[in-house]
Design a protein around this motif. Sequence first.
Motif, PDB file in Angstrom:
ATOM      1  N   PRO A  95       1.046  -1.228   0.020  1.00 31.15           N
ATOM      2  CA  PRO A  95       0.029  -0.090  -0.062  1.00 31.15           C
ATOM      3  C   PRO A  95       0.814   1.355   0.122  1.00 31.15           C
ATOM      4  N   VAL A  96       0.237   2.414  -0.410  1.00 26.06           N
ATOM      5  CA  VAL A  96       0.854   3.643  -0.594  1.00 26.06           C
ATOM      6  C   VAL A  96       0.159   4.605   0.006  1.00 26.06           C
ATOM      7  N   LEU A  97       0.758   5.531   0.877  1.00 23.90           N
ATOM      8  CA  LEU A  97       0.127   6.607   1.641  1.00 23.90           C
ATOM      9  C   LEU A  97      -0.173   7.732   0.465  1.00 23.90           C
ATOM     10  N   VAL A  98      -1.400   8.103   0.552  1.00 26.14           N
ATOM     11  CA  VAL A  98      -1.886   9.193  -0.404  1.00 26.14           C
ATOM     12  C   VAL A  98      -2.441  10.273   0.386  1.00 26.14           C
ATOM     13  N   GLU A  99      -1.922  11.686  -0.298  1.00 27.04           N
ATOM     14  CA  GLU A  99      -2.601  12.799   0.539  1.00 27.04           C
ATOM     15  C   GLU A  99      -3.218  13.457  -0.506  1.00 27.04           C
ATOM     16  N   PHE A 100      -4.380  14.296  -0.359  1.00 22.40           N
ATOM     17  CA  PHE A 100      -5.096  15.052  -1.186  1.00 22.40           C
ATOM     18  C   PHE A 100      -5.888  16.054  -0.525  1.00 22.40           C
ATOM     19  N   GLU A 101      -6.702  16.937  -1.374  1.00 27.98           N
ATOM     20  CA  GLU A 101      -7.273  17.895  -0.746  1.00 27.98           C
ATOM     21  C   GLU A 101      -8.611  18.295  -1.465  1.00 27.98           C
ATOM     22  N   SER A 161      -4.636   8.057   3.774  1.00 29.85           N
ATOM     23  CA  SER A 161      -4.772   6.819   4.247  1.00 29.85           C
ATOM     24  C   SER A 161      -3.917   5.983   3.199  1.00 29.85           C
ATOM     25  N   LEU A 162      -3.539   4.600   3.674  1.00 31.45           N
ATOM     26  CA  LEU A 162      -2.861   3.611   2.819  1.00 31.45           C
ATOM     27  C   LEU A 162      -3.775   3.073   1.816  1.00 31.45           C
ATOM     28  N   PHE A 163      -3.275   3.312   0.573  1.00 29.00           N
ATOM     29  CA  PHE A 163      -4.015   2.784  -0.543  1.00 29.00           C
ATOM     30  C   PHE A 163      -3.392   1.569  -1.144  1.00 29.00           C
ATOM     31  N   PRO A 164      -4.277   0.441  -1.337  1.00 29.22           N
ATOM     32  CA  PRO A 164      -3.542  -0.741  -2.047  1.00 29.22           C
ATOM     33  C   PRO A 164      -3.388  -0.789  -3.549  1.00 29.22           C
ATOM     34  N   LEU A 165      -2.825  -1.648  -3.912  1.00 29.69           N
ATOM     35  CA  LEU A 165      -2.499  -1.741  -5.441  1.00 29.69           C
ATOM     36  C   LEU A 165      -3.955  -1.873  -6.150  1.00 29.69           C
ATOM     37  N   GLY A 166      -4.252  -1.175  -7.433  1.00 34.12           N
ATOM     38  CA  GLY A 166      -5.530  -1.506  -7.994  1.00 34.12           C
ATOM     39  C   GLY A 166      -6.059   0.095  -7.941  1.00 34.12           C
ATOM     40  N   ASN A 167      -7.336   0.216  -8.235  1.00 32.86           N
ATOM     41  CA  ASN A 167      -8.257   1.282  -8.104  1.00 32.86           C
ATOM     42  C   ASN A 167      -9.202   1.518  -6.861  1.00 32.86           C
ATOM     43  N   THR A 168      -9.208   2.532  -6.334  1.00 31.38           N
ATOM     44  CA  THR A 168     -10.030   2.807  -5.260  1.00 31.38           C
ATOM     45  C   THR A 168     -10.932   4.083  -5.189  1.00 31.38           C
ATOM     46  N   ARG A 169     -12.121   4.064  -5.129  1.00 26.61           N
ATOM     47  CA  ARG A 169     -12.937   5.406  -5.389  1.00 26.61           C
ATOM     48  C   ARG A 169     -13.009   6.126  -4.243  1.00 26.61           C
ATOM     49  N   VAL A 170     -12.998   7.220  -4.109  1.00 33.39           N
ATOM     50  CA  VAL A 170     -12.843   8.208  -3.005  1.00 33.39           C
ATOM     51  C   VAL A 170     -14.057   8.962  -3.021  1.00 33.39           C
ATOM     52  N   SER A 171     -14.824   9.111  -1.864  1.00 38.06           N
ATOM     53  CA  SER A 171     -16.234   9.705  -1.795  1.00 38.06           C
ATOM     54  C   SER A 171     -15.936  11.080  -0.817  1.00 38.06           C
ATOM     55  N   CYS A 172     -16.084  12.151  -1.356  1.00 32.39           N
ATOM     56  CA  CYS A 172     -16.121  13.369  -0.326  1.00 32.39           C
ATOM     57  C   CYS A 172     -17.388  14.265  -0.247  1.00 32.39           C
ATOM     58  N   LEU A 173     -17.747  14.597   0.991  1.00 18.16           N
ATOM     59  CA  LEU A 173     -19.060  15.091   1.239  1.00 18.16           C
ATOM     60  C   LEU A 173     -18.967  16.171   2.375  1.00 18.16           C
ATOM     61  N   TRP A 174     -19.589  17.191   2.204  1.00 22.31           N
ATOM     62  CA  TRP A 174     -19.875  18.156   3.296  1.00 22.31           C
ATOM     63  C   TRP A 174     -20.277  17.464   4.650  1.00 22.31           C
ATOM     64  N   PHE A 231     -13.649  10.569  -6.839  1.00 25.86           N
ATOM     65  CA  PHE A 231     -12.604  10.399  -7.574  1.00 25.86           C
ATOM     66  C   PHE A 231     -12.114   9.173  -7.473  1.00 25.86           C
ATOM     67  N   SER A 232     -11.031   8.784  -8.283  1.00 24.22           N
ATOM     68  CA  SER A 232     -10.404   7.645  -8.008  1.00 24.22           C
ATOM     69  C   SER A 232      -8.885   7.658  -7.765  1.00 24.22           C
ATOM     70  N   VAL A 233      -8.239   6.753  -6.869  1.00 29.96           N
ATOM     71  CA  VAL A 233      -6.801   6.692  -6.526  1.00 29.96           C
ATOM     72  C   VAL A 233      -6.339   5.442  -7.326  1.00 29.96           C
ATOM     73  N   ARG A 234      -5.473   5.312  -7.907  1.00 28.24           N
ATOM     74  CA  ARG A 234      -4.890   4.035  -8.746  1.00 28.24           C
ATOM     75  C   ARG A 234      -3.352   3.965  -8.271  1.00 28.24           C
ATOM     76  N   VAL A 235      -3.294   2.826  -7.943  1.00 26.35           N
ATOM     77  CA  VAL A 235      -1.809   2.451  -7.202  1.00 26.35           C
ATOM     78  C   VAL A 235      -1.153   1.375  -8.014  1.00 26.35           C
ATOM     79  N   VAL A 236      -0.244   1.570  -8.869  1.00 26.04           N
ATOM     80  CA  VAL A 236       0.403   0.517  -9.932  1.00 26.04           C
ATOM     81  C   VAL A 236       1.738   0.120  -9.237  1.00 26.04           C
ATOM     82  N   ALA A 237       2.431  -0.901  -9.514  1.00 26.43           N
ATOM     83  CA  ALA A 237       3.335  -1.389  -9.050  1.00 26.43           C
ATOM     84  C   ALA A 237       4.416  -1.060  -9.818  1.00 26.43           C
ATOM     85  N   ASP A 238       5.656  -0.434  -9.243  1.00 33.45           N
ATOM     86  CA  ASP A 238       6.908   0.078 -10.038  1.00 33.45           C
ATOM     87  C   ASP A 238       7.948  -1.003 -10.178  1.00 33.45           C
ATOM     88  N   THR A 239       7.478  -1.695 -11.330  1.00 35.60           N
ATOM     89  CA  THR A 239       8.315  -2.912 -11.795  1.00 35.60           C
ATOM     90  C   THR A 239       9.733  -2.597 -11.920  1.00 35.60           C
TER      91      THR A 239
END
Length: 339
Positions: A19-25, A43-56, A66-74
């Motif tokens: 998993p990779v730590l991902v920061e966003f705003e 948060s730590l995001f695993p390999l693959g696509n993860t959907r993030v939902s934001c709400l007031w 939006f989506s966060v995609r984590v790929v393996a750096d071969t």
Amino acid sequence: PTASVCPASIEMSSTDGGPVLVEFEALSNGASGTIACEPASGSLFPLGNTRVSCLWRDRVDAGCTFSVRVVADTDTLPGGPPPTDNPPPTDGPPPTEAPPPTDDLPPVEPPAAATRLTVSTILAFGDSITAGYVSPTAFTLLLEPQNSYPTLLEELLRTRFPSQNISVINRGTGRETSAEGNDRFLNEVDRYQPDLILILEGVNDLALGILAASLDGKPFDENGFTDGIVLNLSTMARRGSKRGAAVLLATLTPVEAAWRAANPDGDSAVDSLNRKIRSLGSYLGAGPVETHGALEGTGLIGQDGLHPTRQGYEVVAQTFFEMIVSRFEKSVSATSPFE
């Protein structure tokens, strides 16, 4: 109007396959306030696509995803980059191929013998729990149809019966009572002409009935009120059967502290209604599907005390899946009329 503004989709590389730590705003369009995202920034995001939902916070009408995609750096993974078309000669044996990546979801084993479902078009009918709402906080609701039990159920069924074109149609409507469901039921059945109908409904009736009794200063008539809900469920089940569809009734999912605090006597009312749904399902040959028992004590109900978590919806889908397979899976032979 106030709205959340999400970042564009994010792509990150994992140097070790983990998993990779991902920061966003996530920002507003100028108004002040707090925006909550799930998963949260940092948060730590695993390999693959993860959907993030934001709400007031305290709002259910202003959000974004939006989506966060984590790929393996071969290039940095153990063993280095993948071999080229013309790798340099080596003295040792040729390298073996890496195994293919596995799915995040637990595998569903295909049946050992040739089998099929005798139903292929399934209508999932109900309220917000069928629609797929989740509650990351006690005061927010997010609609996530991609994580709803009908979507997950369709994936399970298609994996087990890959030669069939199975569809599970999600016709869940938020805040609906069983009387309102009864009013729209035949229109949905006639529109989609399902072979099987799944009904999970009734908890909104209880909340409204408890509130009405409180405003009138009267005790909540649990037995009489639940009889009215069962009548609506029975009417829907019988109407579906007359249209030629099989029907399965499900018990209400468990309620927890936040919902019980807002609805005194609600826990007892849910238990009373579920006893009647079990009796009705047995009498009509329509189940019941024990979604309450499957989720009870698991901690997989969200922060509002009512809607299952994403993992909770997986349990609900699995519970429906097991009932459907046990009822409608049939062996087929080379001379079977089922093609």
